[in-house]
Scaffold this motif. Structure first.
Motif: not given
Length: 656
Positions: A138-148
């Protein structure tokens, strides 16, 4: 129960209980599904086929007693900044689910590889297979603060993840994390799902029906995990009570922590008291309750799949074992995705990855070629194997050694900030009659193994021993030098800003705790480590293993102090505005013995500022350099005319 949802409940309470962590299943192949569910307050969304894929992965892991690997890449919010590392939602998830997986004979491996300090995922995506790892479930992307701002960041992360197959050939389930609202990513997930049968989903916030907090006094009547979560009329009230952090808790083996940590922060005269947010990070980061809800939502998502996996196993073996091959084999499952991904990733108009690469001055082939890398940034898997120093070729006494050390060993004493709700769910799921008191159990460092049957323990430990032998063999092979005529490793290269310890993003790993740490209990794994040198250091010589596709890029910076061995904070120069002074400054690099020299003006043109905290320099993008054959490639670099207040810093090398 710890969420105030314990039975018995009235009908409306039962409804709220059912909805809060519910994962919706939507049909991405329907023409009517043009957007994601608008309500993100539930457990999230996925698809029926993706859920079935999760079940198959779990059944396979249970049948083979395999590891089940979950990796998160993200920004400071996902890393858990302003909280303890173990309060981050992926670590909360691991604390709850690890013993449950263990009872199924499965070793749960979770890595929170999120990075703060203005970074996100790109710095590791460019070397994904090394810096995030392979054979991920399972691979999770969670970079909404810097890469949204650009979906290309997430697309490159997912593309590289889908290509980063290890020996087991796993292709991961793709999830957008709960801190990210997913703007612009729905179409990306739908593309991977519909055109390559990839499993996808988006984690919700699990805040459905969370009662409003009106005052500090009224909050006392709410379940602890719901207090100060929903403050619609007074947002400051929630911010002021969002975090629970301690920098130190007294322990019998350390009488005076100030001798180990001269800069230790505290909330007053009592070192055990909670510290203010200014001591650890900004108050705008999500608090521990937010992370707990996200972790619990992810836990319910996986438990939903595990329940179906157990039911499938039970029904499939009612007539006696074994389970039919069609129910748990994954070879054809992954082969189907692999074939379709090969076609999808080769398309010029699939997504915006190639357009993204061109806009940021990166080789477009990073969208279709699996990339490797090495770095001194943390966290990273197998830190010794993935460090820049593991690639250095030269005299042993010239290879830099970090002088930062972990100040005390072992796990920390109990920290009440990690308890969460009124009920310690982790303790509940860990309770189990010890069926065999053996020295094998007593000597295990990982508590998850202790609840496994002894036969499964032995399988897991034997597998780990084989993997460690293989890693050591690979590392020793990487260090076999190839000689560059007239080019040797110089003296004086040094570490800067890398944390000591096993900084690999895993729950039980110990990272940091060196004498410069002002809040050692936070336990963050992220640090902006790099190798630094100047004109006097001459060449830095590396050997890049398995170089085949003809791509090399590096992440670099320049500082304004002449002392490369200093532990003080170095001030970074803005590469997009100016380089070191002096017309004599040049950057030189040698690839397989061929030396190239770039003047300051030429270097300025070639350095690409991806964002304000990351500058990338592509050294080569040429398939002809290898003719499609894999080899170990010598790479050397140095700066000349970099004197006085000039220090060159290398944090990453990427290659394929």
């Amino acid at each position: 129960t710890d969420f105030g949802r314990g039975k018995p409940l009235p009908p409306d309470g039962l409804f709220e209980r059912a909805i809060m962590f519910k994962t919706l299943k939507i049909d991405l192949k329907s023409a009517e599904t043009t957007s994601p569910p608008t309500d993100r307050t539930r457990g999230g969304w996925t698809t029926k086929s993706s859920h079935d894929g999760l079940v198959r992965r779990l059944v396979h892991a249970m049948h083979t007693n395999d590891d089940f690997v979950i990796v998160l890449g993200g920004d400071a919010a996902a890393a858990g900044h302003s909280n303890h590392f173990r309060q981050s939602y992926l670590m909360h998830f691991h604390r709850i689910l690890s013993p449950i997986f263990a009872r199924m004979g499965v070793k749960l491996v979770t890595r929170n590889m999120a990075m703060g300090r203005g970074l996100g995922t790109l710095q590791s995506s460019l070397g994904f297979s090394s810096l995030y790892g392979q054979d991920i479930d399972v691979l999770i992307w969670d970079s909404g603060m810097t890469e949204a701002s650009d979906s290309g960041f997430a697309e490159l992360f997912f593309r590289q993840g889908l290509m980063s197959e290890g020996k087991q050939g796993k292709i991961p389930f793709l999830i957008v994390g709960g801190n990210s609202n997913g703007d612009g990513l729905f179409d990306l997930l739908r593309m991977f799902h519909n055109e390559a049968d990839t499993d996808v989903g988006h984690l919700g916030t699990a805040t459905f029906s969370v009662p409003q907090t009106e005052s500090a006094e009224q909050a006392k009547n709410l379940p602890k995990v719901f207090q100060f979560v929903n403050c619609t009329s007074d947002a400051r009230l929630c911010l002021d009570h969002a975090h629970c952090t301690n920098c130190w808790i007294d322990r019998s083996d350390i009488k005076d922590p100030k001798t180990l940590f001269p800069h230790l922060q505290s909330g007053g005269d009592d070192l055990n008291s909670a510290v203010s947010l200014s001591a650890v990070a900004g108050s705008w980061y999500p608090g521990w309750r937010h992370h707990l809800l996200l972790g619990r939502a992810l836990a319910f998502w996986l438990l939903d799949g595990m329940q179906d996996a157990i039911e499938l196993w039970s029904s499939g073996t009612m007539g006696g074992p074994p389970l039919d091959d069609d129910e748990w084999h994954v070879a054809s499952f992954y082969d189907n995705m692999r074939t379709k991904l090969k076609t999808l990733l080769a398309k010029e108009d699939a997504g915006r990855c190639k357009e993204f690469a061109l806009e940021y001055g990166l080789p477009p082939r990073i969208c279709s070629v699996p990339m490797k890398g090495a770095t001194e940034h943390t966290p990273r898997p197998s830190p010794n194997r993935t460090s820049l120093t593991s690639l250095i070729s030269g005299k042993e006494e010239y290879i830099p050694v970090s002088n930062r050390k972990v100040s005390y060993p072992g796990q920390d004493v109990h920290n009440q900030c990690l308890d969460g709700g009124e009920i310690d769910v982790a303790q509940v799921v860990n309770l189990r009659r010890n069926l065999a008191e053996t020295s094998l159990r007593e000597n295990m460092e990982d508590p998850a193994l202790k609840v496994m049957p002894l036969q499964i323990q032995q399988i897991q430990m034997a597998r780990r021993a084989r993997n460690e032998e293989e890693r050591n063999f690979t590392l020793s092979n990487q260090q076999q030098p190839r000689i560059l005529e007239g080019i040797e490793l110089g003296k004086g290269w040094a570490f800067h800003a890398e944390k000591p310890g096993q900084c690999d993003g895993e729950y039980l790993s110990i990272c940091g705790r060196d004498s410069s740490d002002s809040c050692p209990l936070l336990g963050y794994h992220d640090s902006p480590g790099e190798l630094v040198g100047n004109d006097a250091c001459d060449w830095l010589v590396l050997n890049l293993p398995d170089f085949k596709e003809g791509i090399i890029a590096i992440k670099i910076a320049f500082y304004n102090t002449p002392d490369t061995s200093s532990n003080r904070k170095l001030r970074r120069r803005r590469l997009n505005s100016w380089l070191p002074e002096g017309d004599d400054f040049v950057f030189e690099f040698a690839i397989d013995g061929k030396t190239t020299t770039w003047s300051k003006d030429e270097l300025s043109k070639r350095i690409k500022t991806v964002h304000k905290h990351m500058q990338v320099l592509t050294l080569v993008d040429d398939t002809a350099i290898t003719n499609g054959e894999s080899k170990t490639l010598p790479l050397a670099m140095r700066v000349k005319g970099c004197i006085g207040s000039c220090v060159f810093a290398l944090s990453h090398v990427y290659w394929a």
